[in-house]
Design a protein around this motif. Structure first.
Motif, PDB file in Angstrom:
ATOM      1  N   ASN A 440      79.717 -12.854 -41.001  1.00 14.29           N
ATOM      2  CA  ASN A 440      79.876 -12.482 -42.402  1.00 14.29           C
ATOM      3  C   ASN A 440      80.704 -13.522 -43.160  1.00 14.29           C
ATOM      4  N   PRO A 441      80.143 -14.719 -43.355  1.00 16.18           N
ATOM      5  CA  PRO A 441      80.890 -15.770 -44.054  1.00 16.18           C
ATOM      6  C   PRO A 441      81.017 -15.468 -45.549  1.00 16.18           C
ATOM      7  N   MET A 442      81.780 -16.289 -46.223  1.00 15.14           N
ATOM      8  CA  MET A 442      81.915 -16.131 -47.673  1.00 15.14           C
ATOM      9  C   MET A 442      80.605 -16.496 -48.355  1.00 15.14           C
ATOM     10  N   ASP A 443      80.332 -15.832 -49.442  1.00 12.12           N
ATOM     11  CA  ASP A 443      79.084 -16.027 -50.189  1.00 12.12           C
ATOM     12  C   ASP A 443      79.310 -17.132 -51.216  1.00 12.12           C
ATOM     13  N   VAL A 444      78.740 -18.314 -50.962  1.00  9.24           N
ATOM     14  CA  VAL A 444      78.948 -19.465 -51.839  1.00  9.24           C
ATOM     15  C   VAL A 444      77.619 -20.091 -52.245  1.00  9.24           C
ATOM     16  N   ASP A 445      77.664 -20.820 -53.342  1.00 14.36           N
ATOM     17  CA  ASP A 445      76.492 -21.601 -53.758  1.00 14.36           C
ATOM     18  C   ASP A 445      76.264 -22.707 -52.733  1.00 14.36           C
ATOM     19  N   PRO A 446      75.045 -22.865 -52.214  1.00 14.26           N
ATOM     20  CA  PRO A 446      74.825 -23.835 -51.127  1.00 14.26           C
ATOM     21  C   PRO A 446      74.996 -25.292 -51.547  1.00 14.26           C
ATOM     22  N   TYR A 447      74.990 -25.583 -52.848  1.00 14.47           N
ATOM     23  CA  TYR A 447      75.091 -26.976 -53.290  1.00 14.47           C
ATOM     24  C   TYR A 447      76.429 -27.312 -53.945  1.00 14.47           C
ATOM     25  N   THR A 448      77.270 -26.312 -54.184  1.00 14.48           N
ATOM     26  CA  THR A 448      78.599 -26.573 -54.739  1.00 14.48           C
ATOM     27  C   THR A 448      79.710 -25.951 -53.908  1.00 14.48           C
ATOM     28  N   TYR A 449      79.401 -24.975 -53.060  1.00 14.84           N
ATOM     29  CA  TYR A 449      80.358 -24.226 -52.236  1.00 14.84           C
ATOM     30  C   TYR A 449      81.308 -23.398 -53.099  1.00 14.84           C
ATOM     31  N   GLU A 450      80.959 -23.176 -54.353  1.00 17.93           N
ATOM     32  CA  GLU A 450      81.745 -22.292 -55.212  1.00 17.93           C
ATOM     33  C   GLU A 450      81.343 -20.850 -54.939  1.00 17.93           C
ATOM     34  N   SER A 451      82.320 -19.974 -54.948  1.00 15.16           N
ATOM     35  CA  SER A 451      82.056 -18.560 -54.691  1.00 15.16           C
ATOM     36  C   SER A 451      81.055 -17.999 -55.691  1.00 15.16           C
ATOM     37  N   ILE A 452      80.097 -17.255 -55.181  1.00 11.00           N
ATOM     38  CA  ILE A 452      79.121 -16.600 -56.044  1.00 11.00           C
ATOM     39  C   ILE A 452      79.801 -15.509 -56.874  1.00 11.00           C
ATOM     40  N   LYS A 453      80.859 -14.942 -56.324  1.00 10.07           N
ATOM     41  CA  LYS A 453      81.472 -13.765 -56.943  1.00 10.07           C
ATOM     42  C   LYS A 453      82.742 -14.071 -57.727  1.00 10.07           C
ATOM     43  N   GLU A 454      83.265 -15.295 -57.600  1.00 11.47           N
ATOM     44  CA  GLU A 454      84.512 -15.638 -58.287  1.00 11.47           C
ATOM     45  C   GLU A 454      84.493 -17.111 -58.663  1.00 11.47           C
ATOM     46  N   GLY A 455      84.229 -17.396 -59.938  1.00 10.22           N
ATOM     47  CA  GLY A 455      84.177 -18.781 -60.393  1.00 10.22           C
ATOM     48  C   GLY A 455      85.507 -19.486 -60.221  1.00 10.22           C
ATOM     49  N   GLY A 456      85.472 -20.781 -59.927  1.00 14.03           N
ATOM     50  CA  GLY A 456      86.690 -21.560 -59.735  1.00 14.03           C
ATOM     51  C   GLY A 456      87.317 -21.405 -58.366  1.00 14.03           C
ATOM     52  N   LEU A 457      86.670 -20.613 -57.502  1.00 12.96           N
ATOM     53  CA  LEU A 457      87.153 -20.433 -56.129  1.00 12.96           C
ATOM     54  C   LEU A 457      86.098 -20.979 -55.175  1.00 12.96           C
ATOM     55  N   TYR A 458      86.500 -21.901 -54.317  1.00 12.09           N
ATOM     56  CA  TYR A 458      85.586 -22.549 -53.379  1.00 12.09           C
ATOM     57  C   TYR A 458      86.009 -22.229 -51.946  1.00 12.09           C
ATOM     58  N   ALA A 459      85.072 -22.381 -51.034  1.00 10.23           N
ATOM     59  CA  ALA A 459      85.393 -22.215 -49.614  1.00 10.23           C
ATOM     60  C   ALA A 459      84.627 -23.267 -48.822  1.00 10.23           C
ATOM     61  N   MET A 460      85.196 -23.663 -47.693  1.00 13.11           N
ATOM     62  CA  MET A 460      84.545 -24.673 -46.847  1.00 13.11           C
ATOM     63  C   MET A 460      84.958 -24.484 -45.400  1.00 13.11           C
ATOM     64  N   GLY A 461      84.290 -25.197 -44.508  1.00 15.31           N
ATOM     65  CA  GLY A 461      84.608 -25.116 -43.089  1.00 15.31           C
ATOM     66  C   GLY A 461      84.152 -23.812 -42.476  1.00 15.31           C
ATOM     67  N   PRO A 462      84.918 -23.289 -41.512  1.00 15.44           N
ATOM     68  CA  PRO A 462      84.520 -22.059 -40.817  1.00 15.44           C
ATOM     69  C   PRO A 462      84.296 -20.865 -41.736  1.00 15.44           C
ATOM     70  N   LEU A 463      84.965 -20.832 -42.885  1.00 17.04           N
ATOM     71  CA  LEU A 463      84.800 -19.695 -43.800  1.00 17.04           C
ATOM     72  C   LEU A 463      83.375 -19.582 -44.334  1.00 17.04           C
ATOM     73  N   VAL A 464      82.630 -20.689 -44.304  1.00 16.26           N
ATOM     74  CA  VAL A 464      81.229 -20.646 -44.739  1.00 16.26           C
ATOM     75  C   VAL A 464      80.278 -20.900 -43.568  1.00 16.26           C
ATOM     76  N   GLY A 465      80.789 -20.716 -42.346  1.00 12.44           N
ATOM     77  CA  GLY A 465      79.924 -20.808 -41.172  1.00 12.44           C
ATOM     78  C   GLY A 465      79.883 -22.160 -40.497  1.00 12.44           C
ATOM     79  N   GLU A 466      80.750 -23.094 -40.891  1.00 15.14           N
ATOM     80  CA  GLU A 466      80.760 -24.433 -40.291  1.00 15.14           C
ATOM     81  C   GLU A 466      81.891 -24.538 -39.274  1.00 15.14           C
ATOM     82  N   ASN A 467      81.554 -24.494 -37.985  1.00 17.51           N
ATOM     83  CA  ASN A 467      82.576 -24.589 -36.945  1.00 17.51           C
ATOM     84  C   ASN A 467      82.834 -26.024 -36.510  1.00 17.51           C
ATOM     85  N   PHE A 468      81.896 -26.929 -36.778  1.00 18.68           N
ATOM     86  CA  PHE A 468      82.010 -28.291 -36.278  1.00 18.68           C
ATOM     87  C   PHE A 468      82.456 -29.239 -37.392  1.00 18.68           C
TER      88      PHE A 468
END
Length: 514
Positions: A440-468
């Motif tokens: 259940n990663p964070m819901d982000v735009d796939p081309y900007t990594y900005e949160s779909i539900k909260e503008g100005g908030l981004y997530a990266m790495g494991p929070l969006v499913g990237e372990n490597f």
């Protein structure tokens, strides 16, 4: 960098604050500091479609191009398209173990830099500083490196050798810390900080910004103390990783003293002498790489091991079934142990402590291919008992009771997002469940990594499913491009407003003169 508590709003509102100073935060800081990727004049990419797209605008930086267009037709092991694109540009044909030169060159263009702040609990490198120092990383060494500094070159300068093209976590942590210094990023890093709150606040103008509050450790001559701080930002990037809170089984007895939830507790037991070859067996729960590391550590000590996991050994989703045998011989060995030394329902469990752990197999019993080890595929732990007995439950509900000296539950971890309302649940794909890297990663735009539900908030790495590490760098590219676009729009708007004001003044003057 020392931070201070700002009780009132000031003009010092940062464009970006990054929460987390691991490889995700470091890579994003690098891109926000004016380091800009271009196609090299003699650059070549083995993917003809991607190469053709890159050569259409060779004068443009990657920041100034349409990432979604470049992503089309590029395939890789990540589900995030920009991660696949940037990985393909940094490590062409990396999946095949080919050391192909990147078609990119990096130029430092200070005029592109975006002021930002990186917050982290420890030194740059994040959780890598807390990992066990002698085992080899899962990824190949060049997959762990960040843009602009070859890990092999750094290792060579340190007179260290790579084993099977892999490095230890301690070496990787040292590399990341050196990288921040080498690239001149230190001025943007505030270490020793714990973020306690990230919330939206409104200015008198009606503009909404982020307020980030926390504590920073300060050391005096005599003692260490914590000082509160608050900073304000237009954008916040969550780069916290997922190693903060170990996952739990949620069963009876899980809080008993002999039940542990981290690999380091096993190491501490070994180091202190509480665990040795004469001990009762250790129960290891889980079928990931950390569980495998624990199996290897205990087996190396000749401590007997029971190993329980939910999946069958042949399940293609098991990480062991996805790793090349030649590159990862130690994990292949664990997979062999899991496969060849299985407990079968209905059989009596032999006391592994009675086996001659250091002697070769003599064929006198069924558990001597790997003496002192027994796996329990398709089993779950039903309960832990105060007397050191663990109850396993297999298919059909059949139970097996094991006597152990220690139980390690190594089934993953969750991120600590306690500084967000509801621990960030509202930001996940499924807001009814806690954020999880795999499920259940964070819901982000796939081309900007900005949160779909909260503008100005981004997530990266494991929070969006990237372990490597090799793939989290794509998140840094996506975020840096979007931040640059926002900053450009802001400057353009300010210029237009200035021109409009000047024109209004001129018109007023003309009216007065008339």
């Amino acid at each position: 960098m020392e931070l201070y508590n700002k009780d009132t709003f000031s003009d010092d509102i940062l464009p970006v604050v990054i929460v987390g100073n691991g490889p995700s935060g470091i890579c994003l800081s690098y891109l926000l500091s004016g380091y800009t990727p271009y196609l090299s004049p003699d650059g070549f990419h083995p993917n003809p479609i991607l190469h053709n797209k890159l050569t259409k605008n060779p004068h443009l930086s990657l920041f100034d191009q349409d990432l979604e267009y470049l992503c089309e037709g590029v395939e890789g092991r990540s589900s995030n398209p920009v991660a696949v694109l940037f990985d393909a540009l940094l490590l062409p044909d990396g999946d095949f173990g080919v050391d192909c030169a990147s078609p990119l060159i990096w130029r430092h263009e200070p005029e592109r830099a975006t002021p930002h702040l990186v917050l982290g609990k420890g030194p740059p490198g994040g959780a890598w500083h807390a990992m066990e120092g002698s085992m080899l990383t899962l990824s190949l060494a060049n997959w762990m490196e960040l843009p602009g500094l070859k890990l092999k070159d750094w290792m060579r300068d340190k007179r260290r050798n790579l084993r099977n093209d892999r490095a230890t976590p301690a070496e990787i942590a040292s590399y990341y810390q050196h990288y921040v210094t080498k690239m001149g990023l230190e001025k943007s890093f505030a270490c020793g900080t714990t973020v306690t709150s990230v919330s939206r606040v409104s200015l008198k103008s009606g503009r909404s910004i982020w307020k980030i509050q926390g504590l920073q450790r300060r050391a005096n001559a005599d003692e260490e103390h914590e000082v509160p701080f608050s900073v304000y930002a237009e954008n916040v990037v969550l780069a916290t990783g997922t190693h903060d809170i170990p996952a739990r089984l949620g069963i009876d007895g899980e809080n008993l003293p002999y039940v542990c939830h981290s690999f380091w507790e096993l190491e501490a037991a070994i180091s202190s002498g509480r665990l040795d070859r004469a001990s009762e067996p250790v129960l290891i729960v889980g079928a990931g790489l950390t569980a495998a590391d624990a199996v290897l550590a205990a087996h190396h000590l000749n401590t007997p091991v029971y190993h329980a996991f939910r999946r069958p050994v042949s399940d293609p989703a098991l990480i062991f079934n996805q790793l090349p045998k030649l590159l990862y011989p130690e994990y292949h060995k664990v997979h062999q142990m899991m496969s060849q030394q299985q407990h079968k329902n209905g059989e009596t469990v032999e006391n592994l402590s009675n086996q001659l752990l250091s002697s070769p197999a003599d064929g006198t019993n069924s558990y001597t291919c790997y003496p002192g080890y027994l796996s329990f595929p398709k089993h779950r732990v039903a309960a832990f008992k105060p007397d050191g007995k663990c109850v396993l439950e297999g298919e059909g509900g059949q139970q097996t009771v094991l006597q152990v000296s220690m139980a390690l539950v190594l089934i993953g971890a969750h991120p600590n997002l306690s500084f967000l309302p509801e621990h960030g649940r509202d930001l996940a794909l499924d807001s009814e469940e806690p954020i999880s890297c795999r499920r259940n990663p964070m819901d982000v735009d796939p081309y900007t990594y900005e949160s779909i539900k909260e503008g100005g908030l981004y997530a990266m790495g494991p929070l969006v499913g990237e372990n490597f590490v090799r793939f989290l760098k794509g998140g840094a590219l996506a975020i840096a491009c979007d931040i640059a676009r926002k900053q450009s729009t802001k400057r353009q708007s300010a210029t237009e407003n200035c021109i409009t004001s000047l024109m209004n003044i001129q018109l007023t003057n003309c009216t007065l003169e008339a």
